[in-house]
Design a protein around this motif. Structure first.
Motif, PDB file in Angstrom:
ATOM      1  N   SER A  80      23.731  62.537  31.403  1.00 59.50           N
ATOM      2  CA  SER A  80      23.237  63.794  31.972  1.00 59.50           C
ATOM      3  C   SER A  80      21.700  63.815  31.987  1.00 59.50           C
ATOM      4  N   LEU A  81      21.084  63.251  30.926  1.00 61.82           N
ATOM      5  CA  LEU A  81      19.627  63.170  30.880  1.00 61.82           C
ATOM      6  C   LEU A  81      19.093  62.340  32.043  1.00 61.82           C
ATOM      7  N   LYS A  82      19.703  61.182  32.249  1.00 61.93           N
ATOM      8  CA  LYS A  82      19.257  60.311  33.347  1.00 61.93           C
ATOM      9  C   LYS A  82      19.405  61.021  34.686  1.00 61.93           C
ATOM     10  N   GLN A  83      20.508  61.726  34.890  1.00 56.76           N
ATOM     11  CA  GLN A  83      20.741  62.438  36.140  1.00 56.76           C
ATOM     12  C   GLN A  83      19.694  63.530  36.336  1.00 56.76           C
ATOM     13  N   ALA A  84      19.357  64.239  35.276  1.00 57.86           N
ATOM     14  CA  ALA A  84      18.353  65.305  35.362  1.00 57.86           C
ATOM     15  C   ALA A  84      16.982  64.724  35.725  1.00 57.86           C
ATOM     16  N   LEU A  85      16.663  63.560  35.169  1.00 58.90           N
ATOM     17  CA  LEU A  85      15.379  62.921  35.483  1.00 58.90           C
ATOM     18  C   LEU A  85      15.338  62.461  36.934  1.00 58.90           C
ATOM     19  N   GLU A  86      16.452  61.949  37.422  1.00 58.42           N
ATOM     20  CA  GLU A  86      16.514  61.514  38.818  1.00 58.42           C
ATOM     21  C   GLU A  86      16.320  62.677  39.782  1.00 58.42           C
ATOM     22  N   ASN A  87      16.742  63.867  39.354  1.00 61.20           N
ATOM     23  CA  ASN A  87      16.647  65.042  40.226  1.00 61.20           C
ATOM     24  C   ASN A  87      15.286  65.725  40.187  1.00 61.20           C
ATOM     25  N   LEU A  88      14.414  65.274  39.285  1.00 65.07           N
ATOM     26  CA  LEU A  88      13.085  65.880  39.195  1.00 65.07           C
ATOM     27  C   LEU A  88      12.255  65.556  40.433  1.00 65.07           C
ATOM     28  N   LYS A  89      11.484  66.521  40.882  1.00 64.18           N
ATOM     29  CA  LYS A  89      10.545  66.279  41.968  1.00 64.18           C
ATOM     30  C   LYS A  89       9.312  65.581  41.417  1.00 64.18           C
ATOM     31  N   ASP A  90       8.639  64.784  42.260  1.00 62.53           N
ATOM     32  CA  ASP A  90       7.402  64.145  41.840  1.00 62.53           C
ATOM     33  C   ASP A  90       6.381  65.202  41.436  1.00 62.53           C
ATOM     34  N   SER A  91       5.725  64.991  40.305  1.00 66.03           N
ATOM     35  CA  SER A  91       4.778  65.977  39.789  1.00 66.03           C
ATOM     36  C   SER A  91       3.360  65.733  40.275  1.00 66.03           C
ATOM     37  N   PHE A  92       3.113  64.557  40.862  1.00 65.48           N
ATOM     38  CA  PHE A  92       1.740  64.232  41.262  1.00 65.48           C
ATOM     39  C   PHE A  92       1.365  64.895  42.588  1.00 65.48           C
ATOM     40  N   GLU A  93       0.139  65.398  42.664  1.00 66.52           N
ATOM     41  CA  GLU A  93      -0.412  65.933  43.895  1.00 66.52           C
ATOM     42  C   GLU A  93      -1.806  65.349  44.089  1.00 66.52           C
ATOM     43  N   ALA A  94      -2.051  64.754  45.253  1.00 65.84           N
ATOM     44  CA  ALA A  94      -3.369  64.174  45.509  1.00 65.84           C
ATOM     45  C   ALA A  94      -4.424  65.261  45.707  1.00 65.84           C
ATOM     46  N   ASN A  95      -4.009  66.406  46.250  1.00 62.95           N
ATOM     47  CA  ASN A  95      -4.893  67.572  46.393  1.00 62.95           C
ATOM     48  C   ASN A  95      -6.170  67.281  47.163  1.00 62.95           C
ATOM     49  N   TYR A  96      -6.041  66.699  48.343  1.00 59.09           N
ATOM     50  CA  TYR A  96      -7.209  66.554  49.205  1.00 59.09           C
ATOM     51  C   TYR A  96      -7.630  67.937  49.690  1.00 59.09           C
ATOM     52  N   LEU A  97      -8.924  68.204  49.659  1.00 61.86           N
ATOM     53  CA  LEU A  97      -9.407  69.544  49.978  1.00 61.86           C
ATOM     54  C   LEU A  97      -9.320  69.853  51.467  1.00 61.86           C
ATOM     55  N   ASN A  98      -9.510  68.836  52.304  1.00 64.20           N
ATOM     56  CA  ASN A  98      -9.355  69.024  53.741  1.00 64.20           C
ATOM     57  C   ASN A  98      -8.009  68.440  54.141  1.00 64.20           C
ATOM     58  N   CYS A  99      -7.030  69.301  54.327  1.00 62.48           N
ATOM     59  CA  CYS A  99      -5.686  68.848  54.721  1.00 62.48           C
ATOM     60  C   CYS A  99      -5.219  69.647  55.931  1.00 62.48           C
ATOM     61  N   GLN A 100      -6.126  69.800  56.903  1.00 62.56           N
ATOM     62  CA  GLN A 100      -5.804  70.542  58.117  1.00 62.56           C
ATOM     63  C   GLN A 100      -4.681  69.845  58.886  1.00 62.56           C
ATOM     64  N   GLN A 101      -3.879  70.627  59.551  1.00 59.71           N
ATOM     65  CA  GLN A 101      -2.774  70.102  60.342  1.00 59.71           C
ATOM     66  C   GLN A 101      -3.250  69.737  61.753  1.00 59.71           C
ATOM     67  N   ASN A 102      -2.601  68.715  62.335  1.00 56.66           N
ATOM     68  CA  ASN A 102      -2.912  68.290  63.715  1.00 56.66           C
ATOM     69  C   ASN A 102      -4.411  68.052  63.888  1.00 56.66           C
ATOM     70  N   TYR A 103      -4.990  67.334  62.950  1.00 56.77           N
ATOM     71  CA  TYR A 103      -6.442  67.207  62.859  1.00 56.77           C
ATOM     72  C   TYR A 103      -6.820  65.742  62.676  1.00 56.77           C
ATOM     73  N   ARG A 104      -8.007  65.359  63.192  1.00 57.23           N
ATOM     74  CA  ARG A 104      -8.524  64.010  62.967  1.00 57.23           C
ATOM     75  C   ARG A 104     -10.032  64.049  62.777  1.00 57.23           C
ATOM     76  N   ILE A 105     -10.508  63.143  61.946  1.00 55.52           N
ATOM     77  CA  ILE A 105     -11.933  62.913  61.815  1.00 55.52           C
ATOM     78  C   ILE A 105     -12.175  61.443  62.127  1.00 55.52           C
ATOM     79  N   VAL A 106     -13.222  61.164  62.903  1.00 55.32           N
ATOM     80  CA  VAL A 106     -13.491  59.801  63.372  1.00 55.32           C
ATOM     81  C   VAL A 106     -14.864  59.373  62.871  1.00 55.32           C
ATOM     82  N   LEU A 107     -14.899  58.326  62.051  1.00 53.99           N
ATOM     83  CA  LEU A 107     -16.144  57.811  61.507  1.00 53.99           C
ATOM     84  C   LEU A 107     -16.813  56.898  62.532  1.00 53.99           C
ATOM     85  N   PRO A 108     -18.115  57.041  62.745  1.00 50.81           N
ATOM     86  CA  PRO A 108     -18.808  56.260  63.781  1.00 50.81           C
ATOM     87  C   PRO A 108     -19.225  54.886  63.278  1.00 50.81           C
TER      88      PRO A 108
END
Length: 298
Positions: free
Chosen positions: A58-86
């Motif tokens: 049951s412990l193993k099953q509960a661990l498998e069902n856990l969602k990933d806890s990591f978040e990269a948390n990029y500050l600019n995460c606009q949707q349908n967006y691109r930035i192009v480096l020159p």
């Protein structure tokens, strides 16, 4: 395999720890349930076992069902967006905006700062460096650690100050030691001049149904180091190659251009170029479909 931690939100110190396997003991879910690794390293989690009444399954099953806890948390995460480096050349400007409608932004960057951002963007996208500046250490999720009191630290601090009011170019600074371009990596692209495609003429002459096309991102130098050349290969239909050849020769038939653009997006060449950091081989420009990458016959 999952790594279970608490409170990880993408900060550089924790990213550094995750990158250094010598500081961690890795457990599969099966080993967590058993309480030790195959080579005898023990996980001191008796309280967890008791919480599950020592029901390890049951412990193993509960661990498998856990969602990933990591978040990269990029500050600019606009949707349908691109930035192009020159390109790293005087007078070049960064473009940003809705996909397909990117425009040059008003940000007073000098050539050295553009070069810094190119290096940070390359690391953010996971590109390999042939060599890096000796005063930096790279960490996951775009973080760069810099030595105290070096020229590069001063430059990065000034870059953060220059970009502080920009909603597009967001540079994070942690304790003046860790820096990153804080944009979702899938939104970051590079100038078309960094790319080219090639194919063999003999493949066309052999009347094959598909031709192997090699997409290449050229090696380029940044303030953080030299970014390695990279390439992706894809097989696309002979008819698309022939249509691209007509477009390159200036045959701007609208129906042909639209047909080629629609067909090109389906094969893996489009995905290969995107993974290298290019927006795309074909794009709309002033009402016409144009090729935005050098294509060579070998």
């Amino acid at each position: 395999m999952k790594l279970f931690t608490s409170g990880i939100r993408g900060d550089p110190a924790q990213s550094s720890l995750l990158a250094d396997n010598e500081k961690l003991i890795w457990f599969t879910l099966e080993e967590v349930a058993q309480g030790q690794t195959s080579d005898g390293k023990i996980a001191y989690i008796e309280a967890l076992f008791k919480d599950f009444d020592d029901d390890r399954t049951s412990l193993k099953q509960a661990l498998e069902n856990l969602k990933d806890s990591f978040e990269a948390n990029y500050l600019n995460c606009q949707q349908n967006y691109r930035i192009v480096l020159p390109r790293d050349e005087e007078g070049q400007r960064i473009s940003a905006g809705v996909r397909g409608k990117e425009a040059a932004i008003d940000l007073p960057l000098n050539q050295h700062q553009v070069s810094l951002l190119l290096g940070m963007a390359a690391h953010l996208r996971g590109f390999d460096f042939l060599e890096k500046a000796p005063s930096i250490i790279v960490h996951p999720y775009g973080w760069i650690e810099v030595e105290e009191n070096c020229d590069l630290q001063i430059e990065l601090i000034k870059l953060v100050e220059t970009c502080k009011d920009s909603k597009d170019v967001v540079v994070e600074n942690q304790k003046n030691r860790w820096f990153r371009l804080s944009i979702s990596p899938e939104c970051v692209f590079f100038d078309d001049a960094y790319f080219r495609c090639s194919y063999y003429q003999k493949d066309l002459q052999n009347r094959q149904n598909k031709v192997c096309v090699t997409a290449i991102r050229r090696q380029f130098i940044t303030r953080l180091g030299t970014v390695a050349e990279d390439k992706k290969e894809a097989k696309i239909s002979t008819s698309i190659i022939k249509s691209l050849d007509k477009l390159m020769k200036g045959e701007q038939d609208d129906s042909l251009a639209i047909s080629v653009r629609g067909s090109y997006r389906k094969p893996p060449l489009h995905d290969g170029l995107s993974s290298l950091g290019m927006r795309g081989l074909l794009r709309q420009d002033a009402g016409a479909v144009r090729i935005f990458c050098e294509i060579m016959e070998n």
